[in-house]
Design an enzyme around this catalytic site. Structure first.
Site, PDB file in Angstrom:
ATOM      1  N   SER A 185       0.806  -1.222   0.000  1.00  0.00           N
ATOM      2  CA  SER A 185       0.000   0.000   0.000  1.00  0.00           C
ATOM      3  C   SER A 185       0.836   1.268   0.000  1.00  0.00           C
ATOM      4  CB  SER A 185      -0.922   0.013   1.230  1.00  0.00           C
ATOM      5  OG  SER A 185      -0.145   0.065   2.415  1.00  0.00           O
TER       6      SER A 185
ATOM      7  N   HIS B  26      13.830  -2.115   0.260  1.00  0.00           N
ATOM      8  CA  HIS B  26      13.811  -1.338   1.503  1.00  0.00           C
ATOM      9  C   HIS B  26      15.198  -0.776   1.812  1.00  0.00           C
ATOM     10  CE1 HIS B  26       9.785  -2.179   3.417  1.00  0.00           C
ATOM     11  NE2 HIS B  26       9.742  -2.935   2.337  1.00  0.00           N
TER      12      HIS B  26
END
Length: 182
Positions: free
Chosen positions: A12, A49
């Site tokens: 998301s 990440h």
């Protein structure tokens, strides 16, 4: 101590939003990573990440014992904990199948959440905790999936009740649902 909870569905944009929040608050950030590199796809997620994070941030990789390492937060102004849902998943996976949904195992895992919350109360900085929202989808088809949803849902509620701010991220758009200005 200030807790900011960032929740949303898988992919998301919640982690990217949490990273931006951390950067806005301080250059002194500890990134607490709970992911485990178990296959090529997870390796790609972890690499993504890593690339997004500033090299100056500290890193603590702790797939299962995050509740035991809160003392290491003290050297940083901000702790970005990514993520609660992966931490819960790691804890559940370690339980033998015959004990899935055992109330004692659930309480043991939720006890780790409670110990983490208790420990972070003494931390003077900001904790930004990322988690996945389990309440927007259907009931999981497997016993392990339902246990994950139930346990994570309870953990999220406990953390959200103590958080000063809570954001839900939907399709990359953060929506403040708790805190000043709501």
């Amino acid at each position: 101590m200030s807790i900011v909870l960032v929740t949303g569905g898988v992919r998301s944009g919640k982690s990217a939003f949490a990273e931006r929040l951390a950067q806005e608050k301080s250059a002194s950030v500890l990134y607490v990573a709970t992911g485990v590199c178990s296959d090529e796809e997870m390796e790609q997620r972890i690499t993504l990440h890593r690339r997004r994070r500033p090299a100056s941030w500290g890193l603590a990789e702790t797939p299962c014992d995050a509740d035991e390492m809160v003392a290491s937060y003290s050297a940083y102004d901000v702790v970005l904990f990514d993520c609660i849902s992966t931490w819960i998943s790691n804890l559940l996976i370690d339980v033998p199948e015959e004990k899935w949904r055992d109330p004692a195992e659930t309480e043991r895992i939720l006890g780790k959440i409670d110990r983490w919350l208790s420990a972070v109360r003494d931390y003077p900085g900001t904790i930004i905790a990322v988690t996945s929202e389990t309440g927007l989808g259907g009931v999981a088809m497997s016993k392990l999936g339902r246990w994950f949803q139930d346990t994570l849902g309870e953990a999220n509620q406990r953390i959200a009740s103590e958080a000063e701010e809570v954001y839900a991220v939907l399709s990359g758009i953060p929506w403040k649902i708790k805190g000043e200005g709501v």
